[in-house]
Motif scaffolding. Structure first.
Motif, PDB file in Angstrom:
ATOM      1  N   ARG A 394       0.825  -1.205   0.000  1.00  0.00           N
ATOM      2  CA  ARG A 394       0.000   0.000   0.000  1.00  0.00           C
ATOM      3  C   ARG A 394       0.867   1.268   0.000  1.00  0.00           C
ATOM      4  O   ARG A 394       0.565   2.250  -0.683  1.00  0.00           O
ATOM      5  N   PHE A 395       1.951   1.273   0.758  1.00  0.00           N
ATOM      6  CA  PHE A 395       2.774   2.481   0.897  1.00  0.00           C
ATOM      7  C   PHE A 395       4.052   2.440   0.057  1.00  0.00           C
ATOM      8  O   PHE A 395       4.885   3.329   0.157  1.00  0.00           O
ATOM      9  N   HIS A 396       4.224   1.375  -0.725  1.00  0.00           N
ATOM     10  CA  HIS A 396       5.394   1.255  -1.608  1.00  0.00           C
ATOM     11  C   HIS A 396       6.698   1.341  -0.812  1.00  0.00           C
ATOM     12  O   HIS A 396       7.649   2.027  -1.184  1.00  0.00           O
ATOM     13  N   LEU A 397       6.712   0.630   0.299  1.00  0.00           N
ATOM     14  CA  LEU A 397       7.894   0.582   1.162  1.00  0.00           C
ATOM     15  C   LEU A 397       8.223  -0.875   1.451  1.00  0.00           C
ATOM     16  O   LEU A 397       7.326  -1.708   1.568  1.00  0.00           O
ATOM     17  N   GLN A 408      11.291   9.572   8.391  1.00  0.00           N
ATOM     18  CA  GLN A 408      10.524  10.273   7.368  1.00  0.00           C
ATOM     19  C   GLN A 408       9.026  10.092   7.628  1.00  0.00           C
ATOM     20  O   GLN A 408       8.585   9.022   8.035  1.00  0.00           O
ATOM     21  N   GLU A 409       8.272  11.129   7.359  1.00  0.00           N
ATOM     22  CA  GLU A 409       6.850  11.153   7.734  1.00  0.00           C
ATOM     23  C   GLU A 409       6.086   9.972   7.157  1.00  0.00           C
ATOM     24  O   GLU A 409       5.277   9.343   7.853  1.00  0.00           O
ATOM     25  N   ASN A 410       6.321   9.657   5.866  1.00  0.00           N
ATOM     26  CA  ASN A 410       5.561   8.569   5.246  1.00  0.00           C
ATOM     27  C   ASN A 410       5.920   7.215   5.851  1.00  0.00           C
ATOM     28  O   ASN A 410       5.063   6.328   5.990  1.00  0.00           O
ATOM     29  N   ILE A 411       7.183   7.052   6.251  1.00  0.00           N
ATOM     30  CA  ILE A 411       7.607   5.786   6.852  1.00  0.00           C
ATOM     31  C   ILE A 411       7.031   5.641   8.261  1.00  0.00           C
ATOM     32  O   ILE A 411       6.551   4.574   8.649  1.00  0.00           O
ATOM     33  N   TYR A 413       4.302   6.999   9.383  1.00  0.00           N
ATOM     34  CA  TYR A 413       2.858   6.749   9.260  1.00  0.00           C
ATOM     35  C   TYR A 413       2.603   5.279   8.932  1.00  0.00           C
ATOM     36  O   TYR A 413       1.743   4.624   9.549  1.00  0.00           O
ATOM     37  N   ALA A 414       3.341   4.736   7.964  1.00  0.00           N
ATOM     38  CA  ALA A 414       3.172   3.322   7.595  1.00  0.00           C
ATOM     39  C   ALA A 414       3.485   2.411   8.778  1.00  0.00           C
ATOM     40  O   ALA A 414       2.789   1.410   9.019  1.00  0.00           O
ATOM     41  N   ARG A 415       4.522   2.762   9.554  1.00  0.00           N
ATOM     42  CA  ARG A 415       4.901   1.964  10.720  1.00  0.00           C
ATOM     43  C   ARG A 415       3.787   1.979  11.769  1.00  0.00           C
ATOM     44  O   ARG A 415       3.427   0.943  12.342  1.00  0.00           O
ATOM     45  N   ASP A 464      -8.475   4.464   4.850  1.00  0.00           N
ATOM     46  CA  ASP A 464      -7.232   3.729   4.636  1.00  0.00           C
ATOM     47  C   ASP A 464      -7.196   2.458   5.492  1.00  0.00           C
ATOM     48  O   ASP A 464      -6.906   1.360   5.015  1.00  0.00           O
TER      49      ASP A 464
END
Length: 474
Positions: A394-397, A408-411, A413-415, A464
């Protein structure tokens, strides 16, 4: 009372015609006539709760029925029967005893949590960290080599004449221990520290988690006290950094570690590092650091075999005061396959069950109590894998990135989303969830609370989570 049995039967018969069966059975069926004095009729029921409800809402209908049967206006009073009062008091006392026992268990677990948090801080200049020695580290084929390497390093600081006359041909420096979370790497670091403090009391030792090392360096840069920071870490006799893989991708931190490593190594000071993977598999690690980490001795710790798990279970059960039959130990060893922390959590659960119910632990009760403990092949493990893969897609990580400490903000959030879903969709204890991300259980609680708050204020976050949940469950 017997003299009022006919009257009581007549009253109940009329109530039964006025109310549905469910209402009658719940509120009126156990009413008894205790006394009729003048124009007052005293009724009794079984609980104070029923007494309150009947007194507030049913006095008019009761007065009407009694008045028609007795031939005069009757006042109705509701009481609780004496034998039921005794029962209520007994139940209240038992409930209080149970609450006290639960509070004792909670306090013990809280004390253990605080102790574990305390010993993960820098132990420079501290006394022996209790509970973590070579003697109580249980050895098996999966950890024998790592144990021997750590013991050899600790003994290199000894004043033991026999050992000094037969020294190791080479010093294991640096010593690099790797393996999954919860297999005993930190225990070995503390054991080294404790052994050195006994055998060579003047030795200066620093143990620190890599995350704390990074934060301390950032703080030193902010306060312009990097000189003090470097003096501290480059003047120690033994430097132990737990979870060194945390520096992956952090160029400035790697530079500081590189220079600190060189200074200590050139001065023949001992360096001990742990990681969840070998140096060659740490992504975004500078080659010059990777090669230095491999200069000395690299030893791995594998997940314990069933025999070793059984030995660990017996030892830890004895320490916690839990009596287990060989049959239960074998069952646990066969079903708890992940790590030592899971075993400790299972034993705490069994101990709580034993304390709160007052019954011995049988195989069947153990199976029920441990039914949601991860077995490595059960529903929890399957769901966990799906959660990581779904969130990763979903988050391309990558999963490793989600599990990392990158800020990093996106990481982040995914965590946090991952932690929230694991807590909601599996039965893993908070401590185990924290172990997946190399953090404390309190961090998991904060992450889950943050996601819940965002779901209330941000419809897109709620959407989400619902979409991810649907994908995982499907």
């Amino acid at each position: 009372m017997k003299q009022y049995q006919d009257l009581q039967a007549a009253v109940l018969a009329q109530l039964e015609t006025k109310f549905p069966d469910a209402v009658f059975n719940l509120w009126f069926k156990d009413l008894e006539v205790e006394e009729i004095a003048g124009d007052t009729v005293t009724l009794s029921t079984t609980t104070s709760f029923k007494q309150n409800i009947l007194s507030e809402h049913r006095i008019p209908v009761l007065s009407e029925i009694f008045s028609s049967l007795l031939g005069f206006p009757a006042k109705v009073v509701i009481t609780v029967r004496e034998e039921d009062l005794e029962k209520i008091k007994r139940q209240a006392s038992e409930e209080e005893d149970r609450r006290v026992e639960e509070e004792q268990v909670r306090r013990q677990e809280e004390e253990e949590r605080k102790r574990n948090e305390e010993i993960t801080r820098n132990i420079e200049g501290s006394d022996i960290v209790s509970g973590f020695t070579f003697e109580n580290f249980i050895i098996g084929d999966s950890n024998r080599f790592a144990y021997a390497a750590c013991y050899a390093v600790a003994m290199s600081f000894t004043t033991d004449e026999e050992y000094l006359t037969n020294p190791l041909e080479e010093k294991y420096n640096p010593l690099f221990i790797y393996g999954q979370s919860g297999l005993g790497k930190t225990h070995l670091l503390y054991a080294i520290s404790n052994e050195i403090k006994v055998r060579s009391p003047g030795t200066k030792i620093i143990y620190i988690r890599c995350e704390d090392f990074v934060n301390e360096l950032i703080e030193a840069l902010h306060r312009k006290t990097t000189g003090d920071f470097r003096a501290k870490y480059r003047s120690t006799d033994v430097l132990m950094i737990d979870d060194i893989h945390f520096i992956a991708g952090k160029d400035a931190i790697q530079e500081e570690v590189f220079n600190t490593f060189n200074t200590l190594f050139e001065n023949q000071k001992q360096i001990i590092l742990t990681s969840d993977r070998p140096p060659c598999e740490i992504n975004n690690l500078a080659d010059r650091l990777r090669t230095r980490f491999e200069w000395g001795l690299t030893a791995d710790i594998q997940p314990p075999t069933p025999e070793l798990r059984a030995a660990i279970i017996k030892a830890k059960a004895e320490k916690q005061g839990v009596t287990l039959s060989d049959e239960i130990v074998t069952y646990m060893a066969d079903h708890i396959k992940s790590n030592i922390r899971t075993i400790e959590g299972a034993l705490r659960r069994l101990r709580a069950m034993n304390v709160l119910t007052g019954t011995p632990i049988s195989l069947e009760s153990a199976k029920r109590a441990l039914s949601d403990i991860e077995s490595g092949t059960g529903e929890n493990s399957y769901t966990l894998d799906r959660i990581f893969k779904t969130v990763s897609k979903r988050f391309h990580l990558s999963v490793d990135t989600i599990k990392s400490r990158q800020r990093q903000e996106n990481i982040v959030y995914a965590r946090h989303v991952c932690m929230y879903l694991i807590r909601k969709l599996t039965d893993y204890p908070l401590a185990d969830i924290g172990a997946f991300f190399s953090c404390r259980h309190s961090n998991v609680i904060l992450a889950c609370n943050k996601i819940e708050d965002m779901m209330e204020t941000h419809p897109e976050v709620k959407a989400d989570i619902e979409e991810l949940t649907s994908q995982i469950k499907s």
